[in-house]
Scaffold this motif. Sequence first.
Motif, PDB file in Angstrom:
ATOM      1  N   VAL A 268      47.328  28.212  52.473  1.00  0.00           N
ATOM      2  CA  VAL A 268      48.365  27.794  51.524  1.00  0.00           C
ATOM      3  C   VAL A 268      48.228  28.636  50.257  1.00  0.00           C
ATOM      4  O   VAL A 268      47.182  28.611  49.597  1.00  0.00           O
ATOM      5  CB  VAL A 268      48.237  26.291  51.190  1.00  0.00           C
ATOM      6  N   LEU A 269      49.283  29.364  49.926  1.00  0.00           N
ATOM      7  CA  LEU A 269      49.311  30.215  48.721  1.00  0.00           C
ATOM      8  C   LEU A 269      50.587  29.901  47.956  1.00  0.00           C
ATOM      9  O   LEU A 269      51.689  30.277  48.380  1.00  0.00           O
ATOM     10  CB  LEU A 269      49.272  31.696  49.107  1.00  0.00           C
ATOM     11  N   ASP A 270      50.452  29.176  46.847  1.00  0.00           N
ATOM     12  CA  ASP A 270      51.629  28.833  46.064  1.00  0.00           C
ATOM     13  C   ASP A 270      51.257  28.698  44.590  1.00  0.00           C
ATOM     14  O   ASP A 270      50.104  28.466  44.249  1.00  0.00           O
ATOM     15  CB  ASP A 270      52.280  27.543  46.563  1.00  0.00           C
ATOM     16  N   HIS A 271      52.265  28.849  43.713  1.00  0.00           N
ATOM     17  CA  HIS A 271      52.066  28.768  42.272  1.00  0.00           C
ATOM     18  C   HIS A 271      50.908  29.685  41.832  1.00  0.00           C
ATOM     19  O   HIS A 271      49.882  29.239  41.339  1.00  0.00           O
ATOM     20  CB  HIS A 271      51.814  27.328  41.834  1.00  0.00           C
ATOM     21  N   ILE A 272      51.118  30.975  42.066  1.00  0.00           N
ATOM     22  CA  ILE A 272      50.107  31.986  41.744  1.00  0.00           C
ATOM     23  C   ILE A 272      50.741  33.046  40.846  1.00  0.00           C
ATOM     24  O   ILE A 272      51.799  33.592  41.167  1.00  0.00           O
ATOM     25  CB  ILE A 272      49.547  32.637  43.020  1.00  0.00           C
ATOM     26  N   GLN A 273      50.084  33.323  39.729  1.00  0.00           N
ATOM     27  CA  GLN A 273      50.512  34.399  38.838  1.00  0.00           C
ATOM     28  C   GLN A 273      49.498  35.531  38.886  1.00  0.00           C
ATOM     29  O   GLN A 273      48.299  35.314  38.738  1.00  0.00           O
ATOM     30  CB  GLN A 273      50.651  33.923  37.388  1.00  0.00           C
ATOM     31  N   ILE A 274      50.000  36.751  39.094  1.00  0.00           N
ATOM     32  CA  ILE A 274      49.172  37.955  38.983  1.00  0.00           C
ATOM     33  C   ILE A 274      49.667  38.710  37.759  1.00  0.00           C
ATOM     34  O   ILE A 274      50.828  39.137  37.704  1.00  0.00           O
ATOM     35  CB  ILE A 274      49.277  38.859  40.226  1.00  0.00           C
ATOM     36  N   HIS A 275      48.794  38.878  36.769  1.00  0.00           N
ATOM     37  CA  HIS A 275      49.202  39.475  35.506  1.00  0.00           C
ATOM     38  C   HIS A 275      48.402  40.741  35.204  1.00  0.00           C
ATOM     39  O   HIS A 275      47.173  40.728  35.177  1.00  0.00           O
ATOM     40  CB  HIS A 275      49.014  38.469  34.371  1.00  0.00           C
ATOM     41  N   ASN A 276      49.123  41.844  34.991  1.00  0.00           N
ATOM     42  CA  ASN A 276      48.544  43.117  34.554  1.00  0.00           C
ATOM     43  C   ASN A 276      47.455  43.637  35.485  1.00  0.00           C
ATOM     44  O   ASN A 276      46.366  44.025  35.043  1.00  0.00           O
ATOM     45  CB  ASN A 276      48.009  43.002  33.121  1.00  0.00           C
ATOM     46  N   SER A 277      47.756  43.660  36.772  1.00  0.00           N
ATOM     47  CA  SER A 277      46.892  44.392  37.704  1.00  0.00           C
ATOM     48  C   SER A 277      47.156  45.887  37.540  1.00  0.00           C
ATOM     49  O   SER A 277      48.307  46.306  37.362  1.00  0.00           O
ATOM     50  CB  SER A 277      47.187  43.979  39.152  1.00  0.00           C
ATOM     51  N   SER A 278      46.111  46.686  37.629  1.00  0.00           N
ATOM     52  CA  SER A 278      46.303  48.136  37.521  1.00  0.00           C
ATOM     53  C   SER A 278      46.803  48.734  38.832  1.00  0.00           C
ATOM     54  O   SER A 278      47.161  49.912  38.876  1.00  0.00           O
ATOM     55  CB  SER A 278      44.991  48.824  37.119  1.00  0.00           C
ATOM     56  N   ASP A 279      46.840  47.927  39.891  1.00  0.00           N
ATOM     57  CA  ASP A 279      47.414  48.372  41.161  1.00  0.00           C
ATOM     58  C   ASP A 279      48.514  47.381  41.530  1.00  0.00           C
ATOM     59  O   ASP A 279      49.331  47.022  40.687  1.00  0.00           O
ATOM     60  CB  ASP A 279      46.332  48.484  42.228  1.00  0.00           C
ATOM     61  N   ASP A 280      48.541  46.906  42.765  1.00  0.00           N
ATOM     62  CA  ASP A 280      49.562  45.945  43.177  1.00  0.00           C
ATOM     63  C   ASP A 280      49.249  44.552  42.639  1.00  0.00           C
ATOM     64  O   ASP A 280      48.091  44.210  42.390  1.00  0.00           O
ATOM     65  CB  ASP A 280      49.641  45.877  44.695  1.00  0.00           C
ATOM     66  N   GLY A 281      50.303  43.762  42.513  1.00  0.00           N
ATOM     67  CA  GLY A 281      50.081  42.349  42.224  1.00  0.00           C
ATOM     68  C   GLY A 281      49.453  41.676  43.433  1.00  0.00           C
ATOM     69  O   GLY A 281      48.322  41.205  43.387  1.00  0.00           O
TER      70      GLY A 281
END
Length: 529
Positions: A268-281
């Motif tokens: 289960v993967l939900d409500h996830i924020q990826i912020h300012n990754s230097s590669d992919d989110g």
Amino acid sequence: MAKINRIHTILMASCACVGLSACGADDIASPGEGTIVIPAPTPAPTPTPTPTPTPTGVTPAANCPTIAGSAQLADLGTISDGGNTWRNCGFPTRFTSTTAIAKVPGVIYSLPGRVDVGTDQGAASTNTDVTLTIDPGVTVFAATGNAYLAVNRGNKINAVGTASQPIVFTSRENVLGTTTDQSSGQWGGIVLLGRAKITDCLAPAAAAGTTACERDTEGSSNALYGGANDADSSGRMSYVQIRYSGFVLADGKELQGLTPSGVGTGTVLDHIQIHNSSDDGIEAFGGSANMRYLVLTGNEDDNLDTDVGFRGTAQFVISVQREGNNIGDTFLETDSNGGSASNNGEDVLPRQYLKVANFTHIQRSNTGDDGASMLLRGGADLALVNGIIVSPNQSCLRINGAAAVRDADTALQDAGKPRYISVVMQCNGTPFKGTGTGVDAALVQSIFTAGANSSFTYTPSLTSLFINGATETAVVAIDPKTIDSAFTTTNYIGAVKDSSDTWYAGWTCNSASASFGSTSKSCTAIPTT
């Protein structure tokens, strides 16, 4: 009070020894007064204690909590941002027992380097060995560099925050208070390793989609994934932020924000924020995960990249490139490039098939390597429904290679030409690009416009950057369930229906790139409550 004053007058008039010696009782008698009784003095009031100042910031706990199992937390002293100070409790390099990480006042947790959850159980295994639970409101930071959390095959993570108490994974610099809206690439992120089907096996002769097919994680070693169980579970991550990740090890070898690798539908993967990754989110390597409620902000490469036979979905996606500095590549990079081995050609099964519904992407960069907001290439299928692309200074769609635009072929799991249904795009003067034999811009445009209710002459009326306005509301949407049963039925395009639709609020963090309202806190600060 009058009686006391009279006594005071008598004393002053008749007591000649004042200032020389103590006066006796006889000295204060006067004819006609009788016996005068001097009342006992009123006791002085007990002084009010001076209040102890209330601390204005977080104060460190006295020690680290004890957790289940023989692998314990390490007390690494304290760490401070100048106003808040926490007890720094370091994770062991490997969790060998099922355990829970609790939210404790004055405690922050850290990854000293690579931290493993359990040991690899192998591609053919069916058990669950170790489960790492992380409670709502916990913050975990990583040492600078090649530090990341790896959840090995046959083990699980249970990182479930809440809308008001998200779990934050971030960098040491963020805890020290030195990050800015342009910071990135300060640690390795989170890697989930599953037992679902993949292609491009390590062993050149191994059959793709079987337990003989496994791969090592990009940018890592001995972080194996792959198998034959598309229903496999690597646990759950909900209401989670991953900040300032994406560490680059070498050219073409990077760790992302979140890397689901061979992850099955049981995850289960939900409500996830990826912020300012230097590669992919998020870069998904194979597997079949269904992801929902994603916020992808400020990432420097692709916000959602899928490879090596991924067959899953994503719904409700806010995707925003970084404000300033012309940083970022694409919203989607969807590819299965052909290789020389028998298990990594364009027609190796499982054939990649990405389906995305209810998305809003804000493209700010026009210098990305892929030359468009979305890239589809190789032996990959794609279906996009109920989406919005805002890319006024960049092409919107690029398709590379004939294998991506063929007609349907059941034997090859080929779903046919990509589909864009109820997708509206604002693009620059060259909306479409094609590369490869028989694939030109005109063909790409004809494929896009074949989708019902789709347009590349859209003019946005979005408010607060990503909330639908009148123009978006007027677009006819379709039921995403007609594309995949994993989707939720909606009757609107885009990620956010209107101002009353606030699924993104509170658990996300704000930056110059995007603000998610007053209930969300700053990405450059660590939550203190």
